[in-house]
Write a protein that holds these residues in place. Sequence first.
Motif, PDB file in Angstrom:
ATOM      1  N   ILE A  69       0.825  -1.209   0.000  1.00  0.00           N
ATOM      2  CA  ILE A  69       0.000   0.000   0.000  1.00  0.00           C
ATOM      3  C   ILE A  69       0.864   1.266   0.000  1.00  0.00           C
ATOM      4  O   ILE A  69       0.473   2.297  -0.540  1.00  0.00           O
ATOM      5  CB  ILE A  69      -0.968  -0.019   1.200  1.00  0.00           C
ATOM      6  CG1 ILE A  69      -1.920  -1.216   1.059  1.00  0.00           C
ATOM      7  CG2 ILE A  69      -1.780   1.278   1.282  1.00  0.00           C
ATOM      8  CD1 ILE A  69      -2.834  -1.432   2.241  1.00  0.00           C
ATOM      9  N   GLN A  70       2.051   1.186   0.568  1.00  0.00           N
ATOM     10  CA  GLN A  70       2.954   2.337   0.541  1.00  0.00           C
ATOM     11  C   GLN A  70       3.359   2.665  -0.899  1.00  0.00           C
ATOM     12  O   GLN A  70       3.421   3.835  -1.289  1.00  0.00           O
ATOM     13  CB  GLN A  70       4.204   2.072   1.373  1.00  0.00           C
ATOM     14  CG  GLN A  70       5.126   3.276   1.487  1.00  0.00           C
ATOM     15  CD  GLN A  70       6.411   2.971   2.224  1.00  0.00           C
ATOM     16  OE1 GLN A  70       7.104   2.002   1.916  1.00  0.00           O
ATOM     17  NE2 GLN A  70       6.726   3.788   3.227  1.00  0.00           N
ATOM     18  N   LEU A  71       3.611   1.647  -1.702  1.00  0.00           N
ATOM     19  CA  LEU A  71       3.968   1.866  -3.106  1.00  0.00           C
ATOM     20  C   LEU A  71       2.762   2.314  -3.921  1.00  0.00           C
ATOM     21  O   LEU A  71       2.904   3.091  -4.881  1.00  0.00           O
ATOM     22  CB  LEU A  71       4.563   0.585  -3.697  1.00  0.00           C
ATOM     23  CG  LEU A  71       5.898   0.129  -3.102  1.00  0.00           C
ATOM     24  CD1 LEU A  71       6.385  -1.130  -3.794  1.00  0.00           C
ATOM     25  CD2 LEU A  71       6.945   1.229  -3.183  1.00  0.00           C
ATOM     26  N   LEU A 151      -6.477   0.588   6.746  1.00  0.00           N
ATOM     27  CA  LEU A 151      -5.884  -0.018   5.550  1.00  0.00           C
ATOM     28  C   LEU A 151      -6.895  -0.293   4.439  1.00  0.00           C
ATOM     29  O   LEU A 151      -6.601  -0.025   3.263  1.00  0.00           O
ATOM     30  CB  LEU A 151      -5.134  -1.302   5.921  1.00  0.00           C
ATOM     31  CG  LEU A 151      -3.835  -1.130   6.702  1.00  0.00           C
ATOM     32  CD1 LEU A 151      -3.148  -2.480   6.883  1.00  0.00           C
ATOM     33  CD2 LEU A 151      -2.887  -0.157   6.005  1.00  0.00           C
ATOM     34  N   PRO A 152      -8.092  -0.826   4.746  1.00  0.00           N
ATOM     35  CA  PRO A 152      -9.056  -1.043   3.648  1.00  0.00           C
ATOM     36  C   PRO A 152      -9.423   0.247   2.923  1.00  0.00           C
ATOM     37  O   PRO A 152      -9.530   0.259   1.690  1.00  0.00           O
ATOM     38  CB  PRO A 152     -10.273  -1.640   4.365  1.00  0.00           C
ATOM     39  CG  PRO A 152      -9.707  -2.290   5.592  1.00  0.00           C
ATOM     40  CD  PRO A 152      -8.585  -1.387   6.016  1.00  0.00           C
ATOM     41  N   TYR A 153      -9.599   1.322   3.680  1.00  0.00           N
ATOM     42  CA  TYR A 153      -9.941   2.603   3.057  1.00  0.00           C
ATOM     43  C   TYR A 153      -8.789   3.106   2.198  1.00  0.00           C
ATOM     44  O   TYR A 153      -8.996   3.543   1.052  1.00  0.00           O
ATOM     45  CB  TYR A 153     -10.288   3.639   4.119  1.00  0.00           C
ATOM     46  CG  TYR A 153     -10.691   4.970   3.529  1.00  0.00           C
ATOM     47  CD1 TYR A 153     -12.031   5.250   3.234  1.00  0.00           C
ATOM     48  CD2 TYR A 153      -9.730   5.943   3.228  1.00  0.00           C
ATOM     49  CE1 TYR A 153     -12.399   6.467   2.662  1.00  0.00           C
ATOM     50  CE2 TYR A 153     -10.099   7.156   2.653  1.00  0.00           C
ATOM     51  CZ  TYR A 153     -11.417   7.415   2.377  1.00  0.00           C
ATOM     52  OH  TYR A 153     -11.777   8.604   1.804  1.00  0.00           O
ATOM     53  N   LEU A 154      -7.557   3.062   2.734  1.00  0.00           N
ATOM     54  CA  LEU A 154      -6.389   3.529   1.981  1.00  0.00           C
ATOM     55  C   LEU A 154      -6.194   2.688   0.727  1.00  0.00           C
ATOM     56  O   LEU A 154      -5.896   3.216  -0.353  1.00  0.00           O
ATOM     57  CB  LEU A 154      -5.140   3.466   2.859  1.00  0.00           C
ATOM     58  CG  LEU A 154      -5.076   4.455   4.026  1.00  0.00           C
ATOM     59  CD1 LEU A 154      -3.834   4.180   4.875  1.00  0.00           C
ATOM     60  CD2 LEU A 154      -5.079   5.896   3.527  1.00  0.00           C
ATOM     61  N   HIS A 155      -6.357   1.380   0.859  1.00  0.00           N
ATOM     62  CA  HIS A 155      -6.184   0.484  -0.280  1.00  0.00           C
ATOM     63  C   HIS A 155      -7.140   0.853  -1.412  1.00  0.00           C
ATOM     64  O   HIS A 155      -6.734   0.981  -2.569  1.00  0.00           O
ATOM     65  CB  HIS A 155      -6.406  -0.969   0.152  1.00  0.00           C
ATOM     66  CG  HIS A 155      -6.378  -1.952  -0.980  1.00  0.00           C
ATOM     67  ND1 HIS A 155      -7.507  -2.267  -1.716  1.00  0.00           N
ATOM     68  CD2 HIS A 155      -5.365  -2.674  -1.519  1.00  0.00           C
ATOM     69  CE1 HIS A 155      -7.179  -3.146  -2.647  1.00  0.00           C
ATOM     70  NE2 HIS A 155      -5.895  -3.405  -2.554  1.00  0.00           N
TER      71      HIS A 155
END
Length: 247
Positions: A69-71, A151-155
Amino acid sequence: MFMPTRKQIFFLDLHTLGKAGLRVPRKHGVSVKTFLESATFQKGLFDARHTSHLLYICFGITLRGVLDIQLMELAQRRSMSTHQAGSLRKLNDCIIKDTPISRPGKINFQAIYEAAAKLFDNTLGGSSQVFQQRPLREDLKVYCEQSLEPLPYLHKSYMDRVTRLGKEEWVATKTAKRLQESQSAEYLIPSVFSPWPDRQLKDPLIRYAKLVKARQFSEHESPDSNSAINFVGTRFETRHSTNAKAK
């Protein structure tokens, strides 16, 4: 760890499971080791380098099937005029800047992070050994939960833009490269530098401390493996919207 296909987050207590527990077959005969090494089961991690290296060195697990997710964040930001070449964002920064948390919620989030950092960050007088204490401190559980729930939202947010920009292949290729390079005893982790574009990094590298000597898990260890795997539902949007109303 986040599973995009199921929109679920899992806590894996590696300290309690140990090598033996990670190899115990579970539902449908699949062990945690099999799940982590399978390219079929898609997994989302934020900066997979440390996790991949630790799993390889300490537990003999070759992590596969990951989208970093960082990439994803870097790929969707690179086309923006405000992008700073070569920079990678930390998870906390992404949560603060890219999730719909209310201002009071962000203040609370930062307070929880800062309190936890004093416990595990050696530059602040803490020690990472605090995560090996059992039972795990409640304030650390809260810190871990609030760091994983977005994480789900960011993804979804990052992936939507990555898809529009046609950067999916770049994210997949760079994630695979991160995993391959991290699965070595001599791996060196670039501290804050971007893998974009393809070139040899000439910046100073920080040697990642090896954890093998810190604790060796015996194959004869057989903890109550089921109690070591905790499920965290994706309550992020609901919880923070409730908190915002309460404020």
